[in-house]
Enzyme design. Structure first.
Site, PDB file in Angstrom:
ATOM      1  N   LEU A 206     -35.556  31.666  38.019  1.00 22.35           N
ATOM      2  CA  LEU A 206     -35.851  30.879  36.822  1.00 22.35           C
ATOM      3  C   LEU A 206     -36.728  31.719  35.888  1.00 22.35           C
ATOM      4  O   LEU A 206     -37.954  31.596  35.888  1.00 22.35           O
ATOM      5  CB  LEU A 206     -36.573  29.592  37.243  1.00 22.35           C
ATOM      6  N   ALA A 207     -36.105  32.621  35.159  1.00 29.20           N
ATOM      7  CA  ALA A 207     -36.872  33.592  34.385  1.00 29.20           C
ATOM      8  C   ALA A 207     -35.985  34.145  33.277  1.00 29.20           C
ATOM      9  O   ALA A 207     -35.139  35.001  33.524  1.00 29.20           O
ATOM     10  CB  ALA A 207     -37.360  34.719  35.296  1.00 29.20           C
ATOM     11  N   GLU A 208     -36.166  33.640  32.078  1.00 23.92           N
ATOM     12  CA  GLU A 208     -35.225  33.980  31.007  1.00 23.92           C
ATOM     13  C   GLU A 208     -35.374  35.413  30.498  1.00 23.92           C
ATOM     14  O   GLU A 208     -34.398  36.020  30.065  1.00 23.92           O
ATOM     15  CB  GLU A 208     -35.355  32.984  29.848  1.00 23.92           C
TER      16      GLU A 208
ATOM     17  N   HIS B  79     -34.964  19.825  24.774  1.00 25.63           N
ATOM     18  CA  HIS B  79     -33.565  19.904  25.203  1.00 25.63           C
ATOM     19  C   HIS B  79     -32.625  19.537  24.060  1.00 25.63           C
ATOM     20  O   HIS B  79     -31.535  19.058  24.277  1.00 25.63           O
ATOM     21  CB  HIS B  79     -33.310  18.973  26.401  1.00 25.63           C
TER      22      HIS B  79
ATOM     23  N   GLN C   2     -29.634  27.493  30.354  1.00 23.34           N
ATOM     24  CA  GLN C   2     -29.345  26.122  30.770  1.00 23.34           C
ATOM     25  C   GLN C   2     -29.412  25.172  29.564  1.00 23.34           C
ATOM     26  O   GLN C   2     -28.595  24.282  29.421  1.00 23.34           O
ATOM     27  CB  GLN C   2     -30.339  25.701  31.839  1.00 23.34           C
ATOM     28  N   PHE C   3     -30.409  25.416  28.717  1.00 27.62           N
ATOM     29  CA  PHE C   3     -30.499  24.783  27.405  1.00 27.62           C
ATOM     30  C   PHE C   3     -30.963  25.874  26.449  1.00 27.62           C
ATOM     31  O   PHE C   3     -31.798  26.693  26.805  1.00 27.62           O
ATOM     32  CB  PHE C   3     -31.516  23.617  27.403  1.00 27.62           C
TER      33      PHE C   3
ATOM     34  N   ASP D  42     -32.911  25.739  24.130  1.00 25.08           N
ATOM     35  CA  ASP D  42     -34.351  25.677  23.840  1.00 25.08           C
ATOM     36  C   ASP D  42     -35.100  26.775  24.602  1.00 25.08           C
ATOM     37  O   ASP D  42     -36.100  27.302  24.133  1.00 25.08           O
ATOM     38  CB  ASP D  42     -34.900  24.317  24.257  1.00 25.08           C
TER      39      ASP D  42
ATOM     40  N   ILE E  26     -34.268  29.700  25.192  1.00 27.39           N
ATOM     41  CA  ILE E  26     -34.056  31.057  24.690  1.00 27.39           C
ATOM     42  C   ILE E  26     -35.370  31.601  24.113  1.00 27.39           C
ATOM     43  O   ILE E  26     -35.578  32.805  24.048  1.00 27.39           O
ATOM     44  CB  ILE E  26     -32.904  31.089  23.652  1.00 27.39           C
TER      45      ILE E  26
END
Lengths: 471, 323
Positions: B57-59, B126, B81-82, B84, B86
């Site tokens: 979990l690490a953009e 979201h 995933q969403f 937002d 980004i």
């Protein structure tokens, strides 16, 4: 400031040092230098002064070798049911400390005539001799020495060019870090990848960029590798040298280099991707994100943490509470090594081992190189915040001087040969400077070119469908 | 084949992965789970966990890894995933990917895709439309399809493009749009707007989930004798300036509609372009209808007040038509 694993927080006295060494040797059945640091001992649990308490056998394997993990040393077993399906990478935990000496010094804030300053206290002792090089021939040791001379001569030339107002912007020096820059990159194979940091001029030279490229970058010339669009060490070469250009934001290269390993793995190749970070850059969130991804996916990242004690003007203890940055590797379940970053042979040995592990599919390695930034953050910064005694201590650990003494003791090079080498390096740098200066400034219209790749490149995987190959 | 918007996305991914072994997917929960919106459902079973990779979990790591893999010639498609989230990867996108080709001639053929937009009561984190952060970044391309056909055609083009593409999928449309989608080689070009509905009286320039809203209003006003042209931009960067100018010249009146917030939104940029290039052709002021300058509120009556509505659009169109 002292290492976490140092016996006390007061400046070491030679007698206490000797006592500590002998106790440690007894406890480990060998010289203290090969001892692994294991977990840091909380300061409160240590004795108030004197020698390290005797400990039982350590959990780490005494020979520090990674456990074999199935055929080929790969960390995961293939699932025959579905190609590419893998079991969870096994957690590995071990440390190696290759150093011949432990650093013991204290850096504290003091009031000095109404100004806050740093005071360094420690014994200004000469360094031990370099370790015996492993896996390096006489010719290679001499070659490493020559690269280090070239690295330093290049930076001296950059300083001259700056003083002659021919450099656009600042100059970032790796003075005192040449051994680490050079020997780490020297360990890479031709199919491995690297991404330098701002001070790793030596790594770029070893990877095959001529000195003129770096000079042209600093002078913003038309023929620089970026054509004047970026400066300093911010350039690379995807095609032949496999070098990724860094950006100014520290830490971002770590997931990118993990991704390079991923891209190569998707083409059936396990390669090593080396990059560097500092004590400051380790504080970023993306350091964690990238290293964790590399660990989870068992990617061949070789991360060299150059702990040069200062991030611009911020000393290590304002960056982190730990002193051995390598212990962070434990949190990722990956192996770590600590080396004396001013001993190129230790750096080479650690880098070589990490690269071999990457080639065998054994995943990432974190190497902490302890050294000192001997100039300011950049040329504009006189680094008045660095105490003089600290510089004096580290000047004795100049990597070029140490290697020079070693080569002479070994009778591999005599004074005359070294002088000749210095002259040859100097004339090479002058010729490179002349070539760099012959390049014009870029034409203004170039500013508008190249925002997009509109068919000027044809990015495609080079190794897909050609079967698994090792570098 | 009748497909929803999100099924068209999935089909594009599957076809491109079959066509080109360089294409692979990475993202959070895209593997066994098939993605939060099931855009990658079943793909791990066909292509395996190396080509359909679940990431931590690490953009920043997600985008960084995509960039690095692209440097080796691969074509990664990273799912947010969403959209937002980004924002968590902003530095990698803006400073690493976008500037790479300009700085050192290293192309970054990556697609960063995921659901954007509101109307589903997703709340402040979201529901956002993050396009303008990236439209303002030279070196990126920004795409947002409004139909299932374009979802497939534009995504396939984005994957084949040599530049980093931010691919915004509107989550309101994911399952509300269903239409006949061509199988196989169907490509929609990047940088080209689409006339979603031709008309002579007035142009509504829009994109994303506002396209069906505009079409609904156009149908209603046609009964009142007002023929709207609806121009679906499809690509927000680079903008199809010629397409917009042609539409403005046909109708001589322009209203810009977007779901993104107002200040610094795309409408301002389009307005400037039109008055620079088509001033002489216009018979009225350029109007804009956008979301309000607030975060996206959660509660349905609040979100409805925040978003552009069909009623407000009809009212503004009639006002403009009077010029």
């Amino acid at each position: 400031m002292a290492d976490n694993d140092a016996p006390n927080t007061t400046p070491a006295k030679p007698a206490a040092e000797a006592a500590e060494k002998s106790v440690a040797e007894k406890a480990n059945g060998g010289p203290a230098s090969s001892e692994s640091p294991a977990q840091p001992v909380p300061a409160a649990s240590r004795p108030a002064g004197g020698a390290r308490p005797q400990r039982g056998p350590r959990r780490e394997r005494p020979d520090h070798r990674p456990r074999r993990r199935g055929p080929g040393g790969g960390a995961t077993e293939p699932n025959p049911a579905r190609p590419g399906a893998r079991s969870t990478p096994r957690v590995t935990e071990w440390f190696q400390d290759l150093r011949q000496e432990r650093l013991r010094f204290e850096l504290e804030e003091i009031w000095d005539e109404g100004k806050l300053a740093y005071r360094w206290t420690g014994a200004i002792t000469p360094p031990p001799p370099l370790v015996e090089p492993r896996g390096l021939s006489r010719e290679q040791c001499i070659e490493i020495f020559r690269w280090m001379l070239l690295n330093r001569a290049l930076e001296q030339q950059l300083e001259n060019l700056y003083k002659q107002s021919r450099v656009v912007g600042g100059v970032y020096f790796g003075l005192g870090q040449e051994g680490c820059s050079v020997a780490s990159a020297y360990a890479l194979g031709p199919n491995d990848w690297m991404a330098p940091m701002i001070r790793n001029q030596g790594s770029l030279l070893v990877r095959g960029f001529p000195a003129r490229d770096i000079m042209m970058q600093y002078m913003a010339r038309a023929d620089s590798p970026t054509g004047g669009k970026d400066g300093t060490s911010h350039f690379g070469d995807l095609e032949s040298r496999h070098v990724v250009a860094p950006i100014s934001m520290l830490g971002d290269l770590i997931p990118v280099m993990a991704g390079v390993c991923l891209g190569e793995r998707l083409q059936g190749r396990e390669i090593a991707a080396m990059t560097w970070i500092g004590d400051g850059g380790q504080s970023t969130g993306v350091f964690h994100e990238g290293l964790n991804l590399a660990a989870v996916q068992n990617l061949g990242l070789v991360l060299i943490v150059e702990n040069n004690l200062w991030a611009y003007s911020t000393p290590l203890q304002k960056q982190t509470r730990i002193r051995d940055l390598a212990i962070r590797a434990r949190a990722y379940g990956i192996p770590a090594m600590i080396v004396d970053g001013t001993d190129p042979f230790q750096v080479y040995q650690a880098a070589h081992q990490a690269i071999e592990r990457a080639h065998a599919g054994g995943g990432p390695t974190l190497i902490e190189a302890k050294l000192m930034r001997m100039k300011g953050h950049a040329i504009h910064d006189p680094a008045a915040y660095v105490p003089a005694a600290m510089l004096e201590f580290w000047r004795l650990r100049d990597p070029i001087a140490r290697l020079e003494i070693w080569l002479k003791r070994k009778s591999w090079l005599d004074e005359a040969a070294i002088e000749e080498m210095r002259r040859a390096v100097e004339s090479e740098i002058l010729a490179e400077r002349d070539a760099a200066e012959a390049s014009p400034m870029p034409p203004p219209e170039r500013a508008f070119e190249g925002v997009y790749c509109d068919g000027c490149h044809d990015p495609r995987p080079r190794f897909l469908g050609r079967g698994r190959r090792r570098p | 084949m009748q497909l929803t918007y999100v099924e068209a996305i999935r089909l594009a991914l599957e076809e491109e992965m079959r066509r080109d072994p360089a294409v692979f997917l990475l993202g959070e929960d895209i593997g066994v789970y098939g993605g939060a919106f099931k855009a990658t459902a079943g793909l791990i079973d066909e292509f395996g966990p190396v080509r359909v990779m679940d990431t931590p979990l690490a953009e920043s790591a997600l985008v960084g890894a995509a960039i690095g893999a692209a440097y080796t010639g691969m074509r990664p498609v990273a799912e947010f995933q969403f959209m937002d989230f980004i924002a968590c990867a902003y530095n990698q996108i803006v400073n690493f990917a976008a500037k790479s080709h300009y700085r050192w001639q290293a192309p970054v053929p990556i697609v960063l895709r995921g659901p954007a937009g509101g109307g589903v009561h997703g709340g402040p984190f979201h529901s956002q439309n993050p396009e303008m952060h990236f439209v303002h970044t030279p070196g990126l391309k920004v795409v947002e399809p409004a139909t299932a056909v374009d979802a497939k055609g534009l995504l396939k083009s984005a994957i084949r493009d040599n530049n980093p593409v931010i691919f915004l999928e509107h989550k309101f449309l994911y399952r509300r749009v269903k239409e006949e989608v061509p199988e196989g080689e169907h490509l929609a070009p990047l940088g080209k707007a689409r006339v979603a509905r031709p008309g002579r009286d007035l142009s509504v320039i829009t994109y994303g989930a506002m396209v069906p809203l505009a079409l609904e209003v156009a149908d209603r006003l046609a009964g009142e004798g007002l023929e709207l042209e609806v121009l679906d931009l499809r690509t927000l960067l680079p903008l199809d300036v010629e397409g917009m100018l042609a539409s403005a010249r046909r109708t001589s009146k322009v209203l810009i509609l977007h779901e993104d917030t107002r200040t610094g939104g795309l409408a301002g940029e389009i307005t400037a372009l039109l008055q620079e290039h088509a001033y002489e052709d216009l018979d009225g002021p350029i109007l804009r209808l956008t979301a309000a300058d607030t975060p996206v509120p959660f509660s349905p009556p609040l979100e409805e007040a925040f978003l552009p509505s069909a009623a407000r659009l009809a009212e503004m169109v009639k006002q403009l038509a009077r010029y």
